[in-house]
Design an enzyme around this catalytic site. Structure first.
Site, PDB file in Angstrom:
ATOM      1  CE  LYS A   2      -1.975   2.750   3.094  1.00 24.16           C
ATOM      2  NZ  LYS A   2      -1.911   3.740   2.158  1.00 24.16           N
ATOM      3  CD  GLU A   5      -3.130   8.492   2.478  1.00 23.42           C
ATOM      4  OE1 GLU A   5      -3.285   9.096   3.588  1.00 23.42           O
ATOM      5  OE2 GLU A   5      -2.391   7.339   2.223  1.00 23.42           O
ATOM      6  CB  SER A  55       4.778   9.887  10.123  1.00 26.85           C
ATOM      7  OG  SER A  55       3.479   9.322  10.391  1.00 26.85           O
ATOM      8  CB  CYS A 110      13.206   6.745   3.893  1.00 28.65           C
ATOM      9  SG  CYS A 110      11.335   6.466   3.734  1.00 28.65           S
TER      10      CYS A 110
END
Length: 201
Positions: A2, A5, A55, A110
């Site tokens: 996933k 979004e 996060s 990241c």
């Protein structure tokens, strides 16, 4: 898998490349959505483990919900990456590496390098980093000539500019200011140019 979004396209491109390389159908499954989809992943009986990078807030939620539903959860949260610059380092190589690591992907990946600790005389290298960063081209993410694209949302742009402003208020030296940047053809773009703060307390 996933994706966020806010950035679904990159994952779909990776999936397409995997398919073109021969990955069988059904091996990689991609789902889209926000918190509702996260809850479904945490609760689904056929999912036994979850790995998350992101996060602290989201990661703590996923860790808690995954554990409640009997899943193994690996979570890498809120990373800040540092480099210590020692005097025996090669100045030219360090400057090039720092500029790429700090500003590549507009600093949003990241592993983006956000903090440098200069030891001894290496503090003099800050001006070299500033000079090289000044020449990076900020532009549309799909423009192959761009060195930096936009940050992900208007909120992200505001957050970055706010952090820079607070650092200056607290005594940091602003050696290169990327705030207020506009890019031709994209008057409402979420652009923040390379920014260098020093003497941060």
């Amino acid at each position: 898998l996933k994706p966020s979004e806010k950035t679904p396209a990159a994952t779909m491109l990776l999936a397409q490349l995997a398919k073109e390389c021969g990955l069988p159908d059904g091996v990689l499954q991609i789902v889209h959505g926000g918190k509702g989809m996260v809850d479904k992943i945490c609760q689904h009986k056929d999912i036994h483990a979850i790995s998350f990078v992101g996060s602290n807030t989201a990661g703590e939620y996923i860790h808690t919900q995954g554990n409640v539903h009997g899943k193994r959860v690996q979570a890498n949260l809120g990373a800040k990456n540092h480099a210590i610059i020692l005097e025996d380092a090669n100045r030219e190589q360090v400057v090039k590496a720092v500029v790429g690591a700090a500003f590549g992907a507009a600093g949003q990946r990241c592993m983006a390098l956000s903090t440098l600790v200069f030891v001894g005389s290496t503090k003099e290298w800050i001006s070299d980093i500033v000079e090289q960063a000044k020449h990076l081209k900020v532009g549309a993410g799909l423009d192959p000539s761009s060195d930096l694209g936009p940050v992900i949302t208007p909120e992200s742009k505001g957050r970055v500019e706010n952090i820079v402003g607070k650092a200056v208020e607290q005594g940091a030296v602003l050696s290169l200011d990327g705030r207020g940047l506009t890019v031709d053809g994209y008057p409402d773009g979420n652009f923040v140019g390379p920014t260098v703060l020093s003497k941060v307390q």
